[in-house]
Structure formats: C-alpha cells, structure tokens
Design a protein around this motif. Sequence first.
Motif, PDB file in Angstrom:
ATOM      1  N   HIS A 341       0.810  -1.217   0.032  1.00 28.48           N
ATOM      2  CA  HIS A 341      -0.143  -0.044  -0.019  1.00 28.48           C
ATOM      3  C   HIS A 341       0.866   1.301  -0.105  1.00 28.48           C
ATOM      4  O   HIS A 341       1.999   1.247   0.789  1.00 28.48           O
ATOM      5  CB  HIS A 341      -0.989   0.036   1.284  1.00 28.48           C
ATOM      6  CG  HIS A 341      -2.050  -0.917   1.114  1.00 28.48           C
ATOM      7  ND1 HIS A 341      -3.245  -0.630   1.239  1.00 28.48           N
ATOM      8  CD2 HIS A 341      -1.853  -2.244   1.158  1.00 28.48           C
ATOM      9  CE1 HIS A 341      -4.078  -1.795   1.265  1.00 28.48           C
ATOM     10  NE2 HIS A 341      -3.190  -2.633   1.391  1.00 28.48           N
ATOM     11  N   ILE A 342       0.410   2.237  -0.667  1.00 23.38           N
ATOM     12  CA  ILE A 342       1.107   3.679  -0.588  1.00 23.38           C
ATOM     13  C   ILE A 342       0.206   4.652   0.086  1.00 23.38           C
ATOM     14  O   ILE A 342      -1.201   4.236   0.228  1.00 23.38           O
ATOM     15  CB  ILE A 342       1.546   4.329  -1.955  1.00 23.38           C
ATOM     16  CG1 ILE A 342       0.352   4.280  -3.036  1.00 23.38           C
ATOM     17  CG2 ILE A 342       2.493   3.267  -2.556  1.00 23.38           C
ATOM     18  CD1 ILE A 342       0.539   4.986  -4.105  1.00 23.38           C
ATOM     19  N   PHE A 343       0.629   5.539   0.697  1.00 20.10           N
ATOM     20  CA  PHE A 343      -0.041   6.362   1.873  1.00 20.10           C
ATOM     21  C   PHE A 343       0.792   7.518   2.002  1.00 20.10           C
ATOM     22  O   PHE A 343       2.085   7.605   1.853  1.00 20.10           O
ATOM     23  CB  PHE A 343      -0.304   5.726   3.337  1.00 20.10           C
ATOM     24  CG  PHE A 343      -1.187   6.198   4.067  1.00 20.10           C
ATOM     25  CD1 PHE A 343      -2.570   6.247   3.659  1.00 20.10           C
ATOM     26  CD2 PHE A 343      -0.892   6.995   5.007  1.00 20.10           C
ATOM     27  CE1 PHE A 343      -3.574   6.758   4.533  1.00 20.10           C
ATOM     28  CE2 PHE A 343      -1.879   7.407   6.230  1.00 20.10           C
ATOM     29  CZ  PHE A 343      -3.020   7.395   5.609  1.00 20.10           C
ATOM     30  N   PRO A 344       0.203   8.878   2.372  1.00 21.06           N
ATOM     31  CA  PRO A 344       1.080   9.970   2.262  1.00 21.06           C
ATOM     32  C   PRO A 344       2.163   9.779   3.578  1.00 21.06           C
ATOM     33  O   PRO A 344       1.690   9.510   4.641  1.00 21.06           O
ATOM     34  CB  PRO A 344      -0.038  11.027   2.652  1.00 21.06           C
ATOM     35  CG  PRO A 344      -1.215  10.543   2.272  1.00 21.06           C
ATOM     36  CD  PRO A 344      -1.394   9.124   2.341  1.00 21.06           C
ATOM     37  N   LYS A 345       3.392  10.099   3.245  1.00 18.58           N
ATOM     38  CA  LYS A 345       4.432   9.816   4.334  1.00 18.58           C
ATOM     39  C   LYS A 345       4.207  10.905   5.464  1.00 18.58           C
ATOM     40  O   LYS A 345       4.512  10.384   6.435  1.00 18.58           O
ATOM     41  CB  LYS A 345       5.708  10.462   3.377  1.00 18.58           C
ATOM     42  CG  LYS A 345       7.122   9.754   4.371  1.00 18.58           C
ATOM     43  CD  LYS A 345       8.180   9.867   3.455  1.00 18.58           C
ATOM     44  CE  LYS A 345       9.578   9.442   4.397  1.00 18.58           C
ATOM     45  NZ  LYS A 345       9.345   8.230   4.666  1.00 18.58           N
TER      46      LYS A 345
END
Length: 455
Positions: A341-345
Amino acid sequence: MSNFLPNELIARLRDESNFDHEAFLNTHAKGDRITSIRLNPRKKAALTMPLNAPVPWCRDAFYLDERPIFTLDPLYHAGCYYVQEASSMFLGHILRSLGLEGASVRALDLCAAPGGKSTLLNAYLGTGSLVVSNEVIKSRVGILQDNINRWGMHNVLVSNNDPSAFSRLPGYFDLMVVDAPCSGSGMFRKDSGAIDEWSLANVKLCSDRQKRILAESIATLATGGYLVYSTCSYSSEENEDILDWIISEYGFSTVALDVAEAWKIQPTLSPVHAAHGYRFYPHQVQGEGFFVGVLKKTQEQETFGRKRAKPEKSPIKKDALRTWLVGDERLYAFMHRDDVHIFPKQYEDDLRWIQQVLYIRTAGTNIGKWLGKELVPSHELALSIFVNAEINAQELTLAVAQQFLRKENLDREVFENAGSGWCLVRHQGVNLGWVKILSNRINNYYPKESRIVHL
C-alpha cells in the motif's frame, strides 16, 4: 394532487413563510429527473456526453440534458467523473467559504457511502490532507471503496465503524462531515417509494438516531474545527432543531455562509440559537430536497498523546517501486499481508494511531502483491494518479474498451505495437486497467467482480 405527498408534511411546510406549496406539489407530480456529474480535476478527459449548465455552487460540476447509460462509458469506470445529486454538491461552496479549498486538514466523512462527499472533499482539499471515509453499514462499504479507488487518490482511509468508535480519537479532526441518515422527504421526487415509508413517528426515530450519532462521535472534532451537518429531510426536528441541540449541549457556534440570491436556496434560522441553515427545495433549485448547516466547535476539546513511532523498515526496495510510481518521495509504502500500500508519508504516524482504535477496511492505495523481488500490479494502481506514465500502455477504441470492461478476450493484433509484459490499457488517454501481453494472447486483468455483465 394534495394526497400525492404525506398530508402531515405538506401541512408543516405550509406553515413556513413564503412557501409555495402548489409549486412544490407540481414539481413532485411532474417527477422530472435531474442528472448532474462532478469532474475529477486530476483525470482530464474529453467526455462524449454533452455538458449543460454548470452547478453554480460547485467547481467542475455540470447538469446533463439527459441521463446516459453510465455503465457504457469507460471514463465513468476510470474515475473521470462522479454522478452526484446537485444539492449535495453544496459542500464545495461550504469548503470554499470556510477557506478550506486547497488546505491541508484532517477530515472525517462519518456517513460516507456511496462516496460522493468523500470524493468531493478530496477534490477540494489540498493534497496534504487526510480523509477518513467511514460507513457503519458493512454491506455499503464495498461500493464506497470502489468509488474511492476510482477517484485515484492515496490519502484516504476507508473505515467500517460505529460512530461511537471515533470518540477514541478525541480532538483529532479539523473537519467533520455528517450527512445523517434521515426520514428522506427530500428524495420523494427521485424515489417515490420513500413516500410510503415516511411518517411523523419515523421523523422522531431519525431525530433520535441523529442525536446518538453526533453525541457519540462529536468529541473527535478539534477545538476550532468545523462540523458540516446535512440531511435530505424537510423536517425541522432533523434539521434546525438538531443545530440548536448541538449548540446547547456541546459548545458550538453557528457559521453564516454567503449564498447568491440567484441560487434560490432558502436560508433559515433555528428557533433557539438562531443557527444558520440552508434549505434546498426542488421547485426552486435544480436539485433534490436538502438541508445543511455549519457549526464551529468553540468548546475546549482534550486530545490524545501523539507519540511519534519509530519508522518501520520496509521490505520493498524503492528502486522496485520507481518502476511503477511517480512522486515516491512523498509516499510511505507498507505491507499488509502480501499487498503493498502507498500512503502519504506525512501521515505515517497517524495511520498507526488510527489503526489502534478503528477497523480500517483499506488504507491508501493497494498497488499490488509483492512476490519478494517484483510487484504484481493491482487494479487500484492502474487508476491511481501516482502510476508511472512511462509504463507500457495501449490506447483502446470505445468498442475494445467495452470488451475489456466485460473482461472478454482481446485481439492480439490490437496490441501489436505495444511491448510484451504488463501493459496499461487506456481510453481517451485515461487508464482503465491492466493486461499482460504474451506472445500468442492477451491476458485481461480487469477485476472479475467489477466487470460489466450486460451492455
């Protein structure tokens, strides 16, 4: 005609000053169906349907002269637009009026399905925002998640929790949108079946339920935060009376909005605290019945200890992700089972805090399965605004795009100029999904559960 709508409702509306009940009844008797869509500002495409007048209180929103079969339009499946009732798009004007357009905030859409207000929040708020899109009814979370995925953003958490669960995140959100379940009188023209279900007893039941939803969740809003409360009801017990109750019980102040007279939206004041509300009547506006009010939390709200967590080392090499993604320096990649998953850092810690107290259906964008050295891309990645534009891709005609959406076999000759392996398929330059190009065939990876069954 006087018996077409519930007599108790008409009697109450007649008591309102300057209310034209004959025009109201005539509008419902005609049963005209108003169709409006809102464009995705991050997915530009040339729509084939003609756009009529703009919805005046919402950016990138338009009425349609007639309702097309959206299922036939690949750009609908690609998330280029969202079909939304025009009155409920007034949230766009509210965000602009509050100075939140382009702002970085933590926002909660408490009763989110099917996803119209969540996608509107994502279109208006800044890319540095976090949107938690919650739906309490489990059977409705799937369609909410699908619509969020189509929109293509990575800064959304889809959750499936009772409103009371959000009391475990006191003082966390800057903005809280509650489009409360209601008795539904504002939908009578759109859904005549709702007329048979309406009663004064149901109005009372809904009012009690709305108070419970708010009482059990309102602590999650930070001091100085905004509550946007709305219903599709004409009953004051569910509208102005609820605003008065919130102000009396929880320390809020009313927020007035500038509303153009030409819009013909009716401003109201609640009887106790003169809280500003806004009523949409279908004989006056080009939309369905709707009520909305905005309150600001003035009472001091305690919050929770926000300890920074030690960053977890990801098993995924950044070089592997750069093949598939752009802007990876802004992204936090994490594993959930075998999925990446990618998510705001910037919200990496927030994700951990929220996971401890809520049931999260999905976080960010699931970009695919990690096989140890390579990624098997997901459908969500194809629809993401972060997918690498340099990936092998093939433009499809309308007919072939519809074949793809039916998950049918595709002619190898269509892809004769494309390279082998994973390939994005596009229509009007917008991604629809993945195929895998082999020497003798094309494997169609459109999700089985999303395929068009009938055309």
